[in-house]
Write a protein that holds these residues in place. Sequence first.
Motif, PDB file in Angstrom:
ATOM      1  N   GLY A  99      41.815  42.793  41.181  1.00 29.25           N
ATOM      2  CA  GLY A  99      42.799  41.789  40.801  1.00 29.25           C
ATOM      3  C   GLY A  99      43.159  40.991  42.039  1.00 29.25           C
ATOM      4  O   GLY A  99      42.706  41.301  43.144  1.00 29.25           O
ATOM      5  N   LEU A 140      43.083  46.546  31.305  1.00 31.06           N
ATOM      6  CA  LEU A 140      44.051  46.509  32.403  1.00 31.06           C
ATOM      7  C   LEU A 140      44.097  47.873  33.049  1.00 31.06           C
ATOM      8  O   LEU A 140      43.983  48.910  32.377  1.00 31.06           O
ATOM      9  CB  LEU A 140      45.438  46.116  31.889  1.00 31.06           C
ATOM     10  CG  LEU A 140      45.591  44.665  31.447  1.00 31.06           C
ATOM     11  CD1 LEU A 140      46.973  44.433  30.851  1.00 31.06           C
ATOM     12  CD2 LEU A 140      45.345  43.717  32.619  1.00 31.06           C
ATOM     13  N   ARG A 192      45.898  40.189  36.957  1.00 30.10           N
ATOM     14  CA  ARG A 192      46.350  41.580  36.977  1.00 30.10           C
ATOM     15  C   ARG A 192      45.173  42.527  37.210  1.00 30.10           C
ATOM     16  O   ARG A 192      44.054  42.268  36.760  1.00 30.10           O
ATOM     17  CB  ARG A 192      47.057  41.909  35.677  1.00 30.10           C
ATOM     18  CG  ARG A 192      48.361  41.120  35.566  1.00 30.10           C
ATOM     19  CD  ARG A 192      49.041  41.271  34.243  1.00 30.10           C
ATOM     20  NE  ARG A 192      49.284  42.666  33.899  1.00 30.10           N
ATOM     21  CZ  ARG A 192      49.626  43.066  32.672  1.00 30.10           C
ATOM     22  NH1 ARG A 192      49.774  42.198  31.701  1.00 30.10           N
ATOM     23  NH2 ARG A 192      49.833  44.345  32.429  1.00 30.10           N
ATOM     24  N   TYR A 229      36.839  44.794  29.070  1.00 28.32           N
ATOM     25  CA  TYR A 229      37.983  44.422  29.900  1.00 28.32           C
ATOM     26  C   TYR A 229      39.139  45.335  29.540  1.00 28.32           C
ATOM     27  O   TYR A 229      39.519  45.439  28.374  1.00 28.32           O
ATOM     28  CB  TYR A 229      38.360  42.950  29.647  1.00 28.32           C
ATOM     29  CG  TYR A 229      39.652  42.541  30.300  1.00 28.32           C
ATOM     30  CD1 TYR A 229      39.661  42.036  31.588  1.00 28.32           C
ATOM     31  CD2 TYR A 229      40.874  42.662  29.633  1.00 28.32           C
ATOM     32  CE1 TYR A 229      40.844  41.650  32.212  1.00 28.32           C
ATOM     33  CE2 TYR A 229      42.062  42.283  30.233  1.00 28.32           C
ATOM     34  CZ  TYR A 229      42.033  41.771  31.519  1.00 28.32           C
ATOM     35  OH  TYR A 229      43.203  41.402  32.123  1.00 28.32           O
ATOM     36  N   GLU A 273      50.934  32.869  33.041  1.00 30.14           N
ATOM     37  CA  GLU A 273      49.576  33.357  33.296  1.00 30.14           C
ATOM     38  C   GLU A 273      48.749  32.264  33.960  1.00 30.14           C
ATOM     39  O   GLU A 273      48.934  31.081  33.684  1.00 30.14           O
ATOM     40  CB  GLU A 273      48.905  33.768  31.978  1.00 30.14           C
ATOM     41  CG  GLU A 273      49.511  35.008  31.349  1.00 30.14           C
ATOM     42  CD  GLU A 273      49.259  36.268  32.151  1.00 30.14           C
ATOM     43  OE1 GLU A 273      48.135  36.450  32.651  1.00 30.14           O
ATOM     44  OE2 GLU A 273      50.202  37.062  32.279  1.00 30.14           O
ATOM     45  N   HIS A 303      42.400  45.040  36.788  1.00 27.89           N
ATOM     46  CA  HIS A 303      41.674  45.374  35.560  1.00 27.89           C
ATOM     47  C   HIS A 303      40.295  45.898  35.917  1.00 27.89           C
ATOM     48  O   HIS A 303      39.888  45.872  37.073  1.00 27.89           O
ATOM     49  CB  HIS A 303      41.556  44.130  34.661  1.00 27.89           C
ATOM     50  CG  HIS A 303      40.772  43.017  35.280  1.00 27.89           C
ATOM     51  ND1 HIS A 303      41.312  42.155  36.229  1.00 27.89           N
ATOM     52  CD2 HIS A 303      39.486  42.617  35.112  1.00 27.89           C
ATOM     53  CE1 HIS A 303      40.405  41.283  36.599  1.00 27.89           C
ATOM     54  NE2 HIS A 303      39.269  41.532  35.956  1.00 27.89           N
TER      55      HIS A 303
END
Length: 101
Positions: free
Chosen positions: A76, A100, A30, A98, A4, A32
């Motif tokens: 993203g 994904l 990613r 938040y 990450e 989101h």
Amino acid sequence: MDEEPKRSVITESADAVVVIWHLLPGQRIRPHIHPNGQDTWIVMSGSGDYSPCAGEMTTPISCGQVVVAHAGQVHGVLNNTSEPLQILSVVSPANAGYFLA
């Protein structure tokens, strides 16, 4: 790359969260959404491919650019270069949520 990206919180209040993202080559933030707030990115160094919405074409972003994802907008980025990518992110308000995409 499975690792990450590094996320460093600069400051946090009820009004906003300010974060520096450091993405090595091959790393991504990613896709989101923040359903209750806005995420403003300032590209501090490097470049990458920004995903403005799920399933849409990516847009190149680079040093000096500002990108705004409004409440509920999918966003993203992928660092598809050989250099690090640094992004200053301001999420406002801090409780924007938040999820994904």
